[in-house]
Design a protein around this motif. Structure first.
Motif, PDB file in Angstrom:
ATOM      1  N   VAL A  82     -12.917  12.371  23.720  1.00  0.00           N
ATOM      2  CA  VAL A  82     -11.864  12.323  22.148  1.00  0.00           C
ATOM      3  C   VAL A  82     -12.230  13.902  21.505  1.00  0.00           C
ATOM      4  CG1 VAL A  82     -12.851  11.840  19.785  1.00  0.00           C
ATOM      5  CG2 VAL A  82     -14.140  10.646  21.464  1.00  0.00           C
TER       6      VAL A  82
ATOM      7  N   ASN B 175     -14.204  15.287  12.728  1.00  0.00           N
ATOM      8  CA  ASN B 175     -13.987  13.834  11.035  1.00  0.00           C
ATOM      9  C   ASN B 175     -15.237  12.872  11.901  1.00  0.00           C
ATOM     10  OD1 ASN B 175     -13.129  15.804   9.865  1.00  0.00           O
ATOM     11  ND2 ASN B 175     -10.901  15.116  11.423  1.00  0.00           N
TER      12      ASN B 175
ATOM     13  N   TYR C 266     -13.029   5.074  12.500  1.00  0.00           N
ATOM     14  CA  TYR C 266     -12.524   6.139  11.890  1.00  0.00           C
ATOM     15  C   TYR C 266     -12.136   6.730  13.618  1.00  0.00           C
ATOM     16  CZ  TYR C 266     -10.994  11.572  12.008  1.00  0.00           C
ATOM     17  OH  TYR C 266     -10.132  12.251  11.862  1.00  0.00           O
ATOM     18  N   LEU C 267     -12.647   6.452  14.867  1.00  0.00           N
ATOM     19  CA  LEU C 267     -12.039   6.481  15.973  1.00  0.00           C
ATOM     20  C   LEU C 267     -11.104   5.237  16.233  1.00  0.00           C
ATOM     21  CD1 LEU C 267     -15.037   7.644  17.615  1.00  0.00           C
ATOM     22  CD2 LEU C 267     -12.910   8.952  16.722  1.00  0.00           C
TER      23      LEU C 267
ATOM     24  N   ARG D  47      -7.464   5.711  15.265  1.00  0.00           N
ATOM     25  CA  ARG D  47      -7.166   6.952  15.724  1.00  0.00           C
ATOM     26  C   ARG D  47      -6.811   6.429  17.084  1.00  0.00           C
ATOM     27  NH1 ARG D  47      -8.029   7.530  11.731  1.00  0.00           N
ATOM     28  NH2 ARG D  47      -7.258   9.115   9.779  1.00  0.00           N
TER      29      ARG D  47
ATOM     30  N   HIS E 242     -11.313  14.871  16.171  1.00  0.00           N
ATOM     31  CA  HIS E 242     -11.392  13.471  15.993  1.00  0.00           C
ATOM     32  C   HIS E 242     -12.919  13.461  15.500  1.00  0.00           C
ATOM     33  CE1 HIS E 242      -7.270  12.034  16.904  1.00  0.00           C
ATOM     34  NE2 HIS E 242      -6.941  12.906  16.124  1.00  0.00           N
TER      35      HIS E 242
END
Length: 85
Positions: free
Chosen positions: A73, A80, A37-38, A41, A77
């Motif tokens: 971060v 999530n 996920y990170l 992004r 974010h």
């Protein structure tokens, strides 16, 4: 009678071998979900992120969020990502 015992013994051995695999897989996949996920992004995913996404540690998701935020971060974010962990 011997065939029933042999079958029962093999069933127990197969079940004992399968349980650790089934139990270990979800935790590992969840940590990867958090990291992916990170990464999606555009964050750098290194040892710090890997450690934060490991929510099996004491404090779980709250510690995960705090660590990720301290690494730069954005809070939304981090939230999530840690939900996925």
């Amino acid at each position: 009678m011997k065939i029933k015992r042999a079958f029962a013994a093999l069933s127990v051995i197969a079940a004992a071998g399968a349980v650790p695999v089934v139990m270990a897989s979800p935790a590992q996949a969840d940590q990867l979900d958090c990291m992916n996920y990170l990464k999606a992004r555009h964050y750098v995913v290194g040892a710090g992120v890997r450690s934060a996404c490991d929510v099996d540690s004491i404090g779980g998701k709250v510690v995960c969020q705090g660590k990720l935020i301290s690494l730069g971060v954005r809070p939304e974010h981090a939230l999530n990502a840690c939900v996925r962990a």
